[in-house]
Design a protein around this motif. Structure first.
Motif, PDB file in Angstrom:
ATOM      1  N   SER A  64      43.914  27.422  43.048  1.00 31.73           N
ATOM      2  CA  SER A  64      43.256  27.673  44.322  1.00 31.73           C
ATOM      3  C   SER A  64      42.669  29.085  44.336  1.00 31.73           C
ATOM      4  O   SER A  64      42.977  29.921  43.477  1.00 31.73           O
ATOM      5  CB  SER A  64      44.250  27.532  45.459  1.00 31.73           C
ATOM      6  OG  SER A  64      45.271  28.518  45.347  1.00 31.73           O
ATOM      7  N   THR A  65      41.836  29.353  45.335  1.00 26.48           N
ATOM      8  CA  THR A  65      41.326  30.716  45.502  1.00 26.48           C
ATOM      9  C   THR A  65      42.471  31.710  45.628  1.00 26.48           C
ATOM     10  O   THR A  65      42.443  32.795  45.020  1.00 26.48           O
ATOM     11  CB  THR A  65      40.414  30.799  46.736  1.00 26.48           C
ATOM     12  OG1 THR A  65      39.199  30.089  46.467  1.00 26.48           O
ATOM     13  CG2 THR A  65      40.069  32.243  47.077  1.00 26.48           C
ATOM     14  N   GLU A  66      43.499  31.348  46.385  1.00 26.43           N
ATOM     15  CA  GLU A  66      44.637  32.248  46.542  1.00 26.43           C
ATOM     16  C   GLU A  66      45.305  32.533  45.201  1.00 26.43           C
ATOM     17  O   GLU A  66      45.675  33.679  44.910  1.00 26.43           O
ATOM     18  CB  GLU A  66      45.659  31.646  47.508  1.00 26.43           C
ATOM     19  CG  GLU A  66      46.868  32.543  47.747  1.00 26.43           C
ATOM     20  CD  GLU A  66      47.882  31.923  48.689  1.00 26.43           C
ATOM     21  OE1 GLU A  66      48.888  32.597  48.982  1.00 26.43           O
ATOM     22  OE2 GLU A  66      47.679  30.771  49.122  1.00 26.43           O
ATOM     23  N   ALA A  67      45.457  31.499  44.365  1.00 24.25           N
ATOM     24  CA  ALA A  67      46.087  31.693  43.058  1.00 24.25           C
ATOM     25  C   ALA A  67      45.237  32.603  42.169  1.00 24.25           C
ATOM     26  O   ALA A  67      45.763  33.489  41.479  1.00 24.25           O
ATOM     27  CB  ALA A  67      46.311  30.347  42.381  1.00 24.25           C
ATOM     28  N   LEU A  68      43.928  32.394  42.186  1.00 26.25           N
ATOM     29  CA  LEU A  68      43.048  33.202  41.346  1.00 26.25           C
ATOM     30  C   LEU A  68      43.043  34.668  41.788  1.00 26.25           C
ATOM     31  O   LEU A  68      43.161  35.584  40.960  1.00 26.25           O
ATOM     32  CB  LEU A  68      41.625  32.641  41.392  1.00 26.25           C
ATOM     33  CG  LEU A  68      41.420  31.292  40.699  1.00 26.25           C
ATOM     34  CD1 LEU A  68      40.052  30.726  41.060  1.00 26.25           C
ATOM     35  CD2 LEU A  68      41.555  31.419  39.193  1.00 26.25           C
ATOM     36  N   LEU A  69      42.924  34.896  43.074  1.00 23.58           N
ATOM     37  CA  LEU A  69      42.901  36.270  43.557  1.00 23.58           C
ATOM     38  C   LEU A  69      44.235  36.966  43.318  1.00 23.58           C
ATOM     39  O   LEU A  69      44.266  38.153  42.952  1.00 23.58           O
ATOM     40  CB  LEU A  69      42.538  36.298  45.043  1.00 23.58           C
ATOM     41  CG  LEU A  69      41.154  35.772  45.429  1.00 23.58           C
ATOM     42  CD1 LEU A  69      40.903  35.987  46.917  1.00 23.58           C
ATOM     43  CD2 LEU A  69      40.047  36.404  44.608  1.00 23.58           C
ATOM     44  N   THR A  70      45.319  36.231  43.505  1.00 21.14           N
ATOM     45  CA  THR A  70      46.638  36.819  43.273  1.00 21.14           C
ATOM     46  C   THR A  70      46.824  37.193  41.810  1.00 21.14           C
ATOM     47  O   THR A  70      47.401  38.242  41.486  1.00 21.14           O
ATOM     48  CB  THR A  70      47.738  35.850  43.727  1.00 21.14           C
ATOM     49  OG1 THR A  70      47.586  35.586  45.128  1.00 21.14           O
ATOM     50  CG2 THR A  70      49.123  36.422  43.478  1.00 21.14           C
ATOM     51  N   GLY A  75      31.851  28.813  31.205  1.00 19.77           N
ATOM     52  CA  GLY A  75      31.737  28.044  29.974  1.00 19.77           C
ATOM     53  C   GLY A  75      32.975  28.087  29.106  1.00 19.77           C
ATOM     54  O   GLY A  75      33.175  27.207  28.263  1.00 19.77           O
ATOM     55  N   VAL A  76      33.832  29.101  29.279  1.00 22.86           N
ATOM     56  CA  VAL A  76      35.059  29.198  28.475  1.00 22.86           C
ATOM     57  C   VAL A  76      36.320  29.116  29.330  1.00 22.86           C
ATOM     58  O   VAL A  76      37.417  29.349  28.839  1.00 22.86           O
ATOM     59  CB  VAL A  76      35.081  30.494  27.631  1.00 22.86           C
ATOM     60  CG1 VAL A  76      33.936  30.501  26.640  1.00 22.86           C
ATOM     61  CG2 VAL A  76      35.042  31.739  28.509  1.00 22.86           C
ATOM     62  N   THR A  77      36.155  28.781  30.624  1.00 19.11           N
ATOM     63  CA  THR A  77      37.320  28.717  31.507  1.00 19.11           C
ATOM     64  C   THR A  77      37.396  27.378  32.240  1.00 19.11           C
ATOM     65  O   THR A  77      37.758  27.321  33.416  1.00 19.11           O
ATOM     66  CB  THR A  77      37.303  29.866  32.537  1.00 19.11           C
ATOM     67  OG1 THR A  77      36.042  29.850  33.234  1.00 19.11           O
ATOM     68  CG2 THR A  77      37.508  31.218  31.871  1.00 19.11           C
ATOM     69  N   SER A  78      37.056  26.306  31.531  1.00 12.52           N
ATOM     70  CA  SER A  78      37.147  24.952  32.105  1.00 12.52           C
ATOM     71  C   SER A  78      36.385  24.834  33.413  1.00 12.52           C
ATOM     72  O   SER A  78      36.789  24.098  34.320  1.00 12.52           O
ATOM     73  CB  SER A  78      38.619  24.566  32.313  1.00 12.52           C
ATOM     74  OG  SER A  78      39.347  24.638  31.122  1.00 12.52           O
ATOM     75  N   GLY A  79      35.288  25.581  33.522  1.00 11.09           N
ATOM     76  CA  GLY A  79      34.443  25.503  34.702  1.00 11.09           C
ATOM     77  C   GLY A  79      34.867  26.373  35.861  1.00 11.09           C
ATOM     78  O   GLY A  79      34.186  26.377  36.896  1.00 11.09           O
ATOM     79  N   VAL A  80      35.952  27.125  35.738  1.00 13.93           N
ATOM     80  CA  VAL A  80      36.345  28.040  36.810  1.00 13.93           C
ATOM     81  C   VAL A  80      35.251  29.095  36.964  1.00 13.93           C
ATOM     82  O   VAL A  80      34.953  29.830  36.022  1.00 13.93           O
ATOM     83  CB  VAL A  80      37.705  28.706  36.519  1.00 13.93           C
ATOM     84  CG1 VAL A  80      38.025  29.748  37.590  1.00 13.93           C
ATOM     85  CG2 VAL A  80      38.810  27.670  36.444  1.00 13.93           C
ATOM     86  N   GLY A  96      40.118  47.046  30.889  1.00 14.07           N
ATOM     87  CA  GLY A  96      40.499  45.720  30.436  1.00 14.07           C
ATOM     88  C   GLY A  96      39.564  44.662  31.004  1.00 14.07           C
ATOM     89  O   GLY A  96      39.291  44.653  32.216  1.00 14.07           O
ATOM     90  N   LEU A  97      39.057  43.800  30.146  1.00 14.61           N
ATOM     91  CA  LEU A  97      38.151  42.716  30.540  1.00 14.61           C
ATOM     92  C   LEU A  97      38.970  41.436  30.710  1.00 14.61           C
ATOM     93  O   LEU A  97      39.635  40.996  29.775  1.00 14.61           O
ATOM     94  CB  LEU A  97      37.080  42.522  29.465  1.00 14.61           C
ATOM     95  CG  LEU A  97      36.010  41.464  29.731  1.00 14.61           C
ATOM     96  CD1 LEU A  97      35.102  41.890  30.877  1.00 14.61           C
ATOM     97  CD2 LEU A  97      35.185  41.210  28.463  1.00 14.61           C
ATOM     98  N   LEU A  98      38.892  40.825  31.893  1.00 17.46           N
ATOM     99  CA  LEU A  98      39.835  39.762  32.231  1.00 17.46           C
ATOM    100  C   LEU A  98      39.149  38.526  32.796  1.00 17.46           C
ATOM    101  O   LEU A  98      38.541  38.565  33.871  1.00 17.46           O
ATOM    102  CB  LEU A  98      40.859  40.299  33.235  1.00 17.46           C
ATOM    103  CG  LEU A  98      41.956  39.344  33.692  1.00 17.46           C
ATOM    104  CD1 LEU A  98      42.738  38.783  32.509  1.00 17.46           C
ATOM    105  CD2 LEU A  98      42.898  40.050  34.660  1.00 17.46           C
ATOM    106  N   LEU A  99      39.271  37.417  32.061  1.00 19.86           N
ATOM    107  CA  LEU A  99      38.833  36.111  32.536  1.00 19.86           C
ATOM    108  C   LEU A  99      39.820  35.553  33.557  1.00 19.86           C
ATOM    109  O   LEU A  99      41.011  35.876  33.519  1.00 19.86           O
ATOM    110  CB  LEU A  99      38.757  35.120  31.368  1.00 19.86           C
ATOM    111  CG  LEU A  99      37.651  35.286  30.335  1.00 19.86           C
ATOM    112  CD1 LEU A  99      38.002  34.506  29.076  1.00 19.86           C
ATOM    113  CD2 LEU A  99      36.318  34.822  30.897  1.00 19.86           C
ATOM    114  N   PRO A 100      39.367  34.667  34.444  1.00 24.86           N
ATOM    115  CA  PRO A 100      40.327  33.955  35.283  1.00 24.86           C
ATOM    116  C   PRO A 100      41.139  32.978  34.432  1.00 24.86           C
ATOM    117  O   PRO A 100      40.659  32.502  33.394  1.00 24.86           O
ATOM    118  CB  PRO A 100      39.443  33.198  36.277  1.00 24.86           C
ATOM    119  CG  PRO A 100      38.111  33.102  35.632  1.00 24.86           C
ATOM    120  CD  PRO A 100      37.977  34.298  34.742  1.00 24.86           C
ATOM    121  N   PRO A 101      42.357  32.674  34.846  1.00 22.30           N
ATOM    122  CA  PRO A 101      43.122  31.646  34.130  1.00 22.30           C
ATOM    123  C   PRO A 101      42.430  30.301  34.296  1.00 22.30           C
ATOM    124  O   PRO A 101      41.671  30.084  35.247  1.00 22.30           O
ATOM    125  CB  PRO A 101      44.484  31.679  34.827  1.00 22.30           C
ATOM    126  CG  PRO A 101      44.194  32.203  36.199  1.00 22.30           C
ATOM    127  CD  PRO A 101      43.057  33.173  36.027  1.00 22.30           C
TER     128      PRO A 101
END
Length: 329
Positions: free
Chosen positions: A133-139, A159-164, A120-125
């Motif tokens: 936060s970093t904690e939210a992304l890693l979790t 470019g597709v994740t609001s700059g994340v 599965g290929l997964l972008l960050p939210p």
């Protein structure tokens, strides 16, 4: 291969090295633009026959954000049928599973596995990005990986994740998870790639570039391949850059890489250019498919005539090499 230290355990199902195509989605020429599975079946088999090392469905080029859940599953089942009919039932297929909530993403991962995807290929939210936060992304990634029946490939594309934009420390932290096996870096940051390859060997955490215009630099830096929209247009030539490098034919790989880089410039302009190139050089020439099947789904509009002309002229630098390679295979 990296000579750095192994900072995670080998994964049960690492992502195979090589060149992968993020497959475009083709639509019927109707007001509803339903997915044209017959056309996608033909395109899938062409990519596999041409020597592509793996396929990614439901990525950015596949217009994931414009597809309903039922359509996503049907696309995956169709692709799995197409490769099985070629006598390659185990051919590697990755599926985009990105969504904004952890709960929905978990469900998409389960559905992708049921439909035949191997990873599965997964972008960050990215909804309300400044609250992540970093904690939210890693979790987020860890929770999805815990629940997913298929291994996760972290997809970094600001470019597709609001700059994340996940940095090398965040990605290295995710690499320790037993069900997170690789990353695709469409950020184009070769320094980030090198920091990761210095820490992880392919069996522990694969590192892939997000396009083929810097494939050789990726490989020389210890990367394991790339995922390239240009593979929809010239699958043999793009995969051959990797094959030549793997065979130690570096001078030949460099000559072909130069042409690939110039052709891929058109893909950098957008999905519409990639899809038009795929029609012009594959759908029109090899598959007998109508140009309108290659339009993006609305609200995105077809290219104008000048943009079409520029796309063909830019990509033509690779046409002769692709044809010669296909004839020789």
């Amino acid at each position: 291969m990296s000579t750095g230290s192994r900072t995670s355990e080998p994964k049960m199902k690492p992502l195979p090295a090589g060149v992968w195509t993020p497959v475009i989605t083709l639509y019927e020429d109707t007001p509803e633009q339903s997915v044209d599975h017959d056309a996608m079946y033909k395109h899938c088999q062409h990519l596999v026959r041409s020597g592509m090392h793996g396929l990614v469905y439901l990525g950015t080029n596949g217009e994931l954000a414009l597809l309903a859940r039922e359509e996503r599953q049907a696309i995956l089942r169709n692709a799995r049928r197409a490769v099985a009919d070629l006598g390659k039932p185990g051919y590697p297929i990755v599926a985009g599973i990105s969504a904004q909530s952890t709960a929905e993403t978990m469900q998409l991962a389960r559905e992708a596995g049921e439909a035949g995807a191997g990873w599965g290929l997964l972008l960050p939210p990215s909804y309300w990005a400044k609250a992540l936060s970093t904690e939210a992304l890693l979790t987020y990634f860890r929770d999805v990986a815990d629940a997913s029946p298929i291994p996760i490939v972290v997809y970094n594309f600001p470019g597709v994740t609001s700059g994340v934009d996940l940095d090398s420390d965040q990605l290295a932290a995710l690499a320790s998870h037993p069900n997170i096996v690789a990353t695709k870096l469409t950020c184009g940051n070769v320094g980030k790639l090198t920091r990761l390859t210095s820490k992880f060997e392919p069996a522990h955490f694969g590192v892939y570039g997000g396009s083929s215009d810097y494939l050789l630099p990726t490989l020389h830096a210890g990367g394991h391949g790339c995922v390239t929209g240009l593979g929809n247009v010239f699958p043999r030539a793009t995969s051959m850059v990797y094959d030549l490098w793997a065979a130690g034919k570096l001078d030949e790989a460099r000559v072909l890489q130069d042409k690939v880089a110039n052709a891929e410039w058109a893909c950098k302009k957008g999905i519409a250019q990639t899809k038009y190139g795929a029609w012009w050089f594959v759908g029109r020439k090899s598959l007998g498919l109508d140009a309108n099947l290659f339009n993006m789904r609305k609200p995105y509009l077809p290219l104008g005539e000048e943009a079409k002309k520029w796309t063909v002229e830019t990509m033509q630098v690779l046409e002769a090499a692709e044809d010669a390679l296909l004839r020789g295979s």
